[in-house]
Scaffold this motif. Sequence first.
Motif, short mmCIF file in Angstrom:
data_model
loop_
_atom_site.label_atom_id
_atom_site.label_comp_id
_atom_site.label_asym_id
_atom_site.label_seq_id
_atom_site.Cartn_x
_atom_site.Cartn_y
_atom_site.Cartn_z
N GLY A 173 0.80 -1.21 0.00
CA GLY A 173 0.00 0.00 0.00
C GLY A 173 0.84 1.27 0.00
N HIS A 174 2.12 1.16 -0.29
CA HIS A 174 2.98 2.34 -0.34
C HIS A 174 2.75 3.14 -1.62
N ILE A 175 2.27 2.48 -2.65
CA ILE A 175 1.78 3.18 -3.84
C ILE A 175 0.37 2.67 -4.13
N LEU A 176 -0.40 3.48 -4.85
CA LEU A 176 -1.75 3.06 -5.21
C LEU A 176 -1.73 1.91 -6.20
N GLY A 177 -0.65 1.81 -6.95
CA GLY A 177 -0.51 0.82 -8.00
C GLY A 177 0.24 1.43 -9.15
N THR A 178 0.26 0.70 -10.26
CA THR A 178 0.95 1.15 -11.46
C THR A 178 -0.04 1.44 -12.57
N ILE A 179 0.19 2.54 -13.27
CA ILE A 179 -0.54 2.87 -14.49
C ILE A 179 0.44 2.67 -15.64
N THR A 180 0.14 1.75 -16.54
CA THR A 180 1.04 1.48 -17.66
C THR A 180 0.60 2.28 -18.88
N ALA A 181 1.56 3.00 -19.46
CA ALA A 181 1.27 3.92 -20.56
C ALA A 181 1.89 3.44 -21.86
N ARG A 182 1.24 3.82 -22.95
CA ARG A 182 1.71 3.48 -24.30
C ARG A 182 1.80 1.95 -24.44
N GLN A 183 2.94 1.41 -24.88
CA GLN A 183 3.03 -0.04 -25.11
C GLN A 183 3.28 -0.83 -23.83
N ALA A 184 3.62 -0.17 -22.75
CA ALA A 184 3.76 -0.88 -21.47
C ALA A 184 2.40 -1.42 -21.05
N PHE A 185 2.39 -2.56 -20.36
CA PHE A 185 1.11 -3.17 -20.00
C PHE A 185 1.21 -3.91 -18.66
N GLY A 186 0.03 -4.25 -18.13
CA GLY A 186 -0.04 -5.04 -16.92
C GLY A 186 -0.30 -4.25 -15.65
N GLY A 187 -0.46 -2.93 -15.77
CA GLY A 187 -0.73 -2.12 -14.59
C GLY A 187 -2.15 -2.28 -14.10
N GLU A 188 -2.40 -1.78 -12.88
CA GLU A 188 -3.76 -1.78 -12.36
C GLU A 188 -4.66 -0.93 -13.24
N LEU A 189 -4.10 0.10 -13.85
CA LEU A 189 -4.77 0.86 -14.90
C LEU A 189 -3.90 0.85 -16.13
N GLU A 190 -4.54 0.78 -17.30
CA GLU A 190 -3.82 0.83 -18.58
C GLU A 190 -4.26 2.09 -19.31
N THR A 191 -3.31 2.74 -20.01
CA THR A 191 -3.67 3.94 -20.76
C THR A 191 -2.95 3.97 -22.10
N VAL A 192 -3.49 4.80 -22.99
CA VAL A 192 -2.96 4.90 -24.35
C VAL A 192 -1.61 5.62 -24.38
N ASN A 193 -1.47 6.66 -23.56
CA ASN A 193 -0.24 7.45 -23.61
C ASN A 193 0.04 8.09 -22.26
N ILE A 194 1.12 8.85 -22.18
CA ILE A 194 1.52 9.45 -20.91
C ILE A 194 0.51 10.51 -20.47
N HIS A 195 -0.13 11.18 -21.40
CA HIS A 195 -1.10 12.21 -21.03
C HIS A 195 -2.31 11.60 -20.31
N THR A 196 -2.86 10.55 -20.88
CA THR A 196 -4.02 9.94 -20.23
C THR A 196 -3.63 9.19 -18.97
N ALA A 197 -2.38 8.73 -18.89
CA ALA A 197 -1.91 8.12 -17.65
C ALA A 197 -1.89 9.16 -16.52
N LEU A 198 -1.39 10.34 -16.81
CA LEU A 198 -1.36 11.41 -15.81
C LEU A 198 -2.78 11.80 -15.39
N LEU A 199 -3.65 11.92 -16.35
CA LEU A 199 -5.03 12.29 -16.04
C LEU A 199 -5.73 11.19 -15.23
N ALA A 200 -5.43 9.94 -15.52
CA ALA A 200 -6.01 8.84 -14.75
C ALA A 200 -5.50 8.86 -13.31
N ALA A 201 -4.22 9.15 -13.12
CA ALA A 201 -3.68 9.25 -11.76
C ALA A 201 -4.45 10.31 -10.96
N HIS A 202 -4.74 11.43 -11.61
CA HIS A 202 -5.42 12.54 -10.94
C HIS A 202 -6.91 12.29 -10.76
#
Length: 367
Positions: A173-202
């Motif tokens: 619980g030290h981090i909420l989890g991982t958001i994987t952006a662009r071609q990276a995958f397997g995070g608790e949240l997945e996003t198309v790019n770094i912009h939507t990853a940042l917006l998802a975090a917020h």
Amino acid sequence: MMWRKGTVLSLGKAWGEAMECRVKIDGETEAKALAYTSLVGRPEVGDTVLLSAAAAARKLGTGGYLMIVAIPERLPADPEPAPGHIVKARYTPLQYMTMGADEQESPWHDALRDADSLDGMPVIVADLHSAVPAVVAAIRARKPEAKIAYIMDDGGALPVWFSQICARLTELGHILGTITARQAFGGELETVNIHTALLAAHLVWDADVAVVSQGPGNLGTGTKWGFSGTAVGEAINAVNTLEGEAIALLRMSSADARDRHFGLSHHSVTSLSRVALSPALCAVPEFAEQDELSGLISEPVRGLLGSQLTRLFECERLTRCDISTAGLTRALQDSPVKLSTMGRGLEADPLAFLAAGVAGYAACELF
């Protein structure tokens, strides 16, 4: 591509969606292999496995593993129907279909559809994945209840499952989890790019702060521009575009034998002064006398670092922020994840971790 056929001899440690195995290759040599169970299923002793061996044969950055590509005699069942049409690692043999937080089938699509601002959320941007646990330790030392999102870009590993760091910090619980952006995958949240990853975090996770870096296994060719860390500058541009507060984690080392990375790395200089076209706050360690690790930084290293930083801050977009290292040694020593960069631990390369820690301290001043 180098193919090998092997037999699973024993199972080793597992974390998240990754599992170590000991395999016998072609009936002769024994070797260490890694399976991503979400892709190939869970190996069992006696299984015949197909392995990708090229990177291991060349002793490249796969942690010494052969990678299990398939368990052909015991293929996993098809997953249950689920929403999502985003394909990661596209057009590779192991392309992975998932649901993106920002896509039409997502429950968060409406929140993200017209989203355009981080509302000042601080974002720490790092070159190396190994800096992440040091940043998290520093933030939690100052603000134990901080909600920290980690965003993994695709400059290194594509599956976040390879990272024991992410698995452990998420489990605790030290981090909420991982958001994987662009071609990276397997995070608790997945996003198309770094912009939507940042917006998802917020907007999805309501994070107090986000940390961005590539995954394990950064790439460099020893040339001025040939390194995956140029993504640092691109991420800083994205943070500013979305009205966040960009904090650049300066890559430093007091032990790297390569001149281009000793003191202040040329990766940070190039990414921040040439790739980033928008402002960043740069946290600089102010070595506290009472801090144990700071006492390990020699005067010659301090002198070199001072001259390197003077040249860096000739770039007017960058704002220098000197942060005391007081208390950092204890915070870093208390990290539940072993701190290591390029095989060097805290006392072997204290400057690397002090630089990461002060970036975490700087972020705490912004939320």
